[in-house]
Write a protein that holds these residues in place. Sequence first.
Motif, PDB file in Angstrom:
ATOM      1  N   PHE A   1       7.052  -0.342  -2.702  1.00  0.00           N
ATOM      2  CA  PHE A   1       7.245  -0.451  -4.147  1.00  0.00           C
ATOM      3  C   PHE A   1       6.398  -1.534  -4.809  1.00  0.00           C
ATOM      4  CE2 PHE A   1      11.147   1.246  -2.226  1.00  0.00           C
ATOM      5  CZ  PHE A   1      11.127   2.507  -2.802  1.00  0.00           C
ATOM      6  N   ASP A   2       5.309  -1.918  -4.155  1.00  0.00           N
ATOM      7  CA  ASP A   2       4.287  -2.710  -4.828  1.00  0.00           C
ATOM      8  C   ASP A   2       3.378  -1.724  -5.570  1.00  0.00           C
ATOM      9  OD1 ASP A   2       2.707  -4.813  -5.625  1.00  0.00           O
ATOM     10  OD2 ASP A   2       1.784  -5.152  -3.665  1.00  0.00           O
ATOM     11  N   ALA A   3       2.597  -2.205  -6.543  1.00  0.00           N
ATOM     12  CA  ALA A   3       1.661  -1.315  -7.252  1.00  0.00           C
ATOM     13  C   ALA A   3       0.539  -2.136  -7.872  1.00  0.00           C
ATOM     14  CB  ALA A   3       2.379  -0.512  -8.333  1.00  0.00           C
ATOM     15  N   GLU A   4      -0.672  -1.541  -7.885  1.00  0.00           N
ATOM     16  CA  GLU A   4      -1.823  -2.181  -8.507  1.00  0.00           C
ATOM     17  C   GLU A   4      -2.623  -1.207  -9.370  1.00  0.00           C
ATOM     18  OE1 GLU A   4      -4.311  -4.451  -5.940  1.00  0.00           O
ATOM     19  OE2 GLU A   4      -2.663  -5.576  -5.044  1.00  0.00           O
ATOM     20  N   SER A   5      -2.093   0.000  -9.582  1.00  0.00           N
ATOM     21  CA  SER A   5      -2.913   1.053 -10.188  1.00  0.00           C
ATOM     22  C   SER A   5      -2.191   1.755 -11.334  1.00  0.00           C
ATOM     23  CB  SER A   5      -3.278   2.088  -9.117  1.00  0.00           C
ATOM     24  OG  SER A   5      -3.839   1.458  -7.978  1.00  0.00           O
ATOM     25  N   LEU A   6      -2.961   2.003 -12.403  1.00  0.00           N
ATOM     26  CA  LEU A   6      -2.383   2.584 -13.622  1.00  0.00           C
ATOM     27  C   LEU A   6      -3.449   3.369 -14.379  1.00  0.00           C
ATOM     28  CD1 LEU A   6       0.047   2.474 -15.793  1.00  0.00           C
ATOM     29  CD2 LEU A   6      -1.224   0.555 -16.775  1.00  0.00           C
ATOM     30  N   PHE A   7      -3.098   4.571 -14.861  1.00  0.00           N
ATOM     31  CA  PHE A   7      -3.961   5.234 -15.835  1.00  0.00           C
ATOM     32  C   PHE A   7      -3.132   6.107 -16.771  1.00  0.00           C
ATOM     33  CE2 PHE A   7      -4.176   8.107 -12.104  1.00  0.00           C
ATOM     34  CZ  PHE A   7      -3.907   9.343 -12.667  1.00  0.00           C
TER      35      PHE A   7
ATOM     36  N   SER B   1       2.995  12.075  -2.783  1.00  0.00           N
ATOM     37  CA  SER B   1       2.455  10.972  -2.000  1.00  0.00           C
ATOM     38  C   SER B   1       1.176  11.407  -1.293  1.00  0.00           C
ATOM     39  CB  SER B   1       3.466  10.478  -0.962  1.00  0.00           C
ATOM     40  OG  SER B   1       4.566   9.861  -1.569  1.00  0.00           O
ATOM     41  N   PHE B   2       0.412  10.397  -0.911  1.00  0.00           N
ATOM     42  CA  PHE B   2      -0.838  10.629  -0.182  1.00  0.00           C
ATOM     43  C   PHE B   2      -1.030   9.467   0.784  1.00  0.00           C
ATOM     44  CE2 PHE B   2      -5.350   9.458   0.159  1.00  0.00           C
ATOM     45  CZ  PHE B   2      -5.862  10.605   0.745  1.00  0.00           C
ATOM     46  N   GLU B   3      -1.611   9.741   1.942  1.00  0.00           N
ATOM     47  CA  GLU B   3      -1.888   8.670   2.907  1.00  0.00           C
ATOM     48  C   GLU B   3      -3.283   8.864   3.473  1.00  0.00           C
ATOM     49  OE1 GLU B   3       0.301   6.280   6.591  1.00  0.00           O
ATOM     50  OE2 GLU B   3       1.239   8.027   5.664  1.00  0.00           O
ATOM     51  N   ASN B   4      -4.132   7.841   3.315  1.00  0.00           N
ATOM     52  CA  ASN B   4      -5.505   7.974   3.790  1.00  0.00           C
ATOM     53  C   ASN B   4      -5.734   7.372   5.169  1.00  0.00           C
ATOM     54  OD1 ASN B   4      -5.095   5.485   2.492  1.00  0.00           O
ATOM     55  ND2 ASN B   4      -7.266   5.195   2.092  1.00  0.00           N
ATOM     56  N   CYS B   5      -5.118   6.246   5.483  1.00  0.00           N
ATOM     57  CA  CYS B   5      -5.183   5.672   6.823  1.00  0.00           C
ATOM     58  C   CYS B   5      -4.125   4.583   6.917  1.00  0.00           C
ATOM     59  CB  CYS B   5      -6.577   5.153   7.163  1.00  0.00           C
ATOM     60  SG  CYS B   5      -7.083   3.676   6.254  1.00  0.00           S
ATOM     61  N   SER B   6      -4.076   3.855   8.031  1.00  0.00           N
ATOM     62  CA  SER B   6      -2.947   2.949   8.257  1.00  0.00           C
ATOM     63  C   SER B   6      -3.265   1.471   8.090  1.00  0.00           C
ATOM     64  CB  SER B   6      -2.402   3.171   9.677  1.00  0.00           C
ATOM     65  OG  SER B   6      -3.417   2.928  10.646  1.00  0.00           O
ATOM     66  N   SER B   7      -4.538   1.101   7.985  1.00  0.00           N
ATOM     67  CA  SER B   7      -4.924  -0.316   7.949  1.00  0.00           C
ATOM     68  C   SER B   7      -4.850  -0.887   6.537  1.00  0.00           C
ATOM     69  CB  SER B   7      -6.347  -0.477   8.487  1.00  0.00           C
ATOM     70  OG  SER B   7      -6.435   0.017   9.811  1.00  0.00           O
ATOM     71  N   SER B   8      -4.843  -2.223   6.458  1.00  0.00           N
ATOM     72  CA  SER B   8      -4.712  -2.870   5.148  1.00  0.00           C
ATOM     73  C   SER B   8      -5.920  -2.629   4.250  1.00  0.00           C
ATOM     74  CB  SER B   8      -4.474  -4.373   5.324  1.00  0.00           C
ATOM     75  OG  SER B   8      -5.555  -4.985   6.014  1.00  0.00           O
ATOM     76  N   HIS B   9      -7.096  -2.314   4.832  1.00  0.00           N
ATOM     77  CA  HIS B   9      -8.256  -2.026   3.975  1.00  0.00           C
ATOM     78  C   HIS B   9      -8.102  -0.686   3.249  1.00  0.00           C
ATOM     79  CE1 HIS B   9      -9.647   0.241   7.606  1.00  0.00           C
ATOM     80  NE2 HIS B   9     -10.167   1.037   6.702  1.00  0.00           N
ATOM     81  N   CYS B  10      -7.029   0.046   3.569  1.00  0.00           N
ATOM     82  CA  CYS B  10      -6.761   1.323   2.904  1.00  0.00           C
ATOM     83  C   CYS B  10      -5.832   1.174   1.707  1.00  0.00           C
ATOM     84  CB  CYS B  10      -6.143   2.308   3.893  1.00  0.00           C
ATOM     85  SG  CYS B  10      -7.142   2.576   5.362  1.00  0.00           S
ATOM     86  N   TRP B  11      -5.360  -0.040   1.427  1.00  0.00           N
ATOM     87  CA  TRP B  11      -4.528  -0.270   0.251  1.00  0.00           C
ATOM     88  C   TRP B  11      -5.186   0.289  -1.006  1.00  0.00           C
ATOM     89  CZ3 TRP B  11      -3.422  -6.030   1.653  1.00  0.00           C
ATOM     90  CH2 TRP B  11      -2.154  -6.142   2.265  1.00  0.00           C
ATOM     91  N   ILE B  12      -4.407   0.966  -1.835  1.00  0.00           N
ATOM     92  CA  ILE B  12      -4.907   1.457  -3.119  1.00  0.00           C
ATOM     93  C   ILE B  12      -4.746   0.334  -4.138  1.00  0.00           C
ATOM     94  CG2 ILE B  12      -4.668   3.185  -4.922  1.00  0.00           C
ATOM     95  CD1 ILE B  12      -5.682   4.204  -2.156  1.00  0.00           C
ATOM     96  N   THR B  13      -5.879  -0.121  -4.688  1.00  0.00           N
ATOM     97  CA  THR B  13      -5.875  -1.305  -5.550  1.00  0.00           C
ATOM     98  C   THR B  13      -6.211  -1.008  -7.012  1.00  0.00           C
ATOM     99  OG1 THR B  13      -8.173  -1.784  -4.955  1.00  0.00           O
ATOM    100  CG2 THR B  13      -6.453  -2.818  -3.610  1.00  0.00           C
ATOM    101  N   ALA B  14      -6.602   0.211  -7.334  1.00  0.00           N
ATOM    102  CA  ALA B  14      -6.877   0.584  -8.723  1.00  0.00           C
ATOM    103  C   ALA B  14      -7.039   2.096  -8.785  1.00  0.00           C
ATOM    104  CB  ALA B  14      -8.140  -0.100  -9.248  1.00  0.00           C
ATOM    105  N   ALA B  15      -6.887   2.642  -9.998  1.00  0.00           N
ATOM    106  CA  ALA B  15      -7.048   4.083 -10.196  1.00  0.00           C
ATOM    107  C   ALA B  15      -7.519   4.357 -11.613  1.00  0.00           C
ATOM    108  CB  ALA B  15      -5.735   4.822  -9.925  1.00  0.00           C
ATOM    109  N   SER B  16      -8.180   5.501 -11.794  1.00  0.00           N
ATOM    110  CA  SER B  16      -8.636   5.892 -13.125  1.00  0.00           C
ATOM    111  C   SER B  16      -8.854   7.401 -13.152  1.00  0.00           C
ATOM    112  CB  SER B  16      -9.945   5.177 -13.479  1.00  0.00           C
ATOM    113  OG  SER B  16     -10.353   5.478 -14.796  1.00  0.00           O
TER     114      SER B  16
END
Length: 283
Positions: free
Chosen positions: A147-153, A193-208
């Motif tokens: 329930f963290d979030a960094e992305s909005l459009f 929902s969507f999952e691209n991979c398991s590592s922290s570099h896969c965090w979604i940090t923005a969207a547009s």
Amino acid sequence: MNKNFFLCIISLCLGCTNYSQFNTVVDLPKQLKEVSGVEVTAKSDLLWMHNDGGNKSKLYLVNSEGKIKKEVIINAKNKDWEDITSDEEGTIYIGDFGNNNNTRKDLVVLKIDKKEISSSKSVEVEKIKFKYPEQTKFPPKKKARFFDAESLFYHNGFLYILTKSRVKKAYGKTSLYKIPAVAGTYEAQFISSFENCSSSHCWITAASISQDDKKVALLTSNSVLLFTDFTGEDFFKGKLTEIDLGFSSQKEALDFKDNSTLYITDEKARGKGGKLYELKLPL
């Protein structure tokens, strides 16, 4: 040269990312060293930007040369501003919903009238408050901290929020929610929902979403996930193209410059980053 070897080299090159399509536009000013949101203003080359939580409650209007043309004080605390978007009328929305520990009960999107932000140096906000219907504990158990979030459009009268996972071995999972772009208090509506991979570099940090509503771009520290050919609002059911950006950094903001080009920014850390980039998308 051996013919088979030559053909192999050509094949490998065709499979490589064309990094020449991802270029630095400019170094950002020191006032934006923790930039976490960028939004293109309609019919101009100016960009609204803001910093991450703990910084001043300000929006910065920046030109393509990296010069700050205007600063606007937002009369609301920057608890954890994570993204910015706008609607067809030029209304600005700031997502104050960063939630690293999954403890917040005050998730909010700040809504700012175009006329105010265009004419004033200090503006009031309307508040769009929301909660995730699946979250009943603050914080939930570690295996349920989605329930963290960094992305909005913005799209067709709604604000779309993409979550950021804090669960080990599921860092690449993101869930898509929507809320009305109208002041009030809401329970966010889960879409998919969507999952691209398991590592922290896969965090979604923005969207547009693109101006023609045909592309949705998600940002990670080293790539862009581009969804196309979707119908309706379940964007994850579209065709996915992953674009490798060639290096990892604290990339936290992106927006469509036009239907085929993205602006991307990263925070400045350990003497690196703090730049505005441009990415030409594949046709």
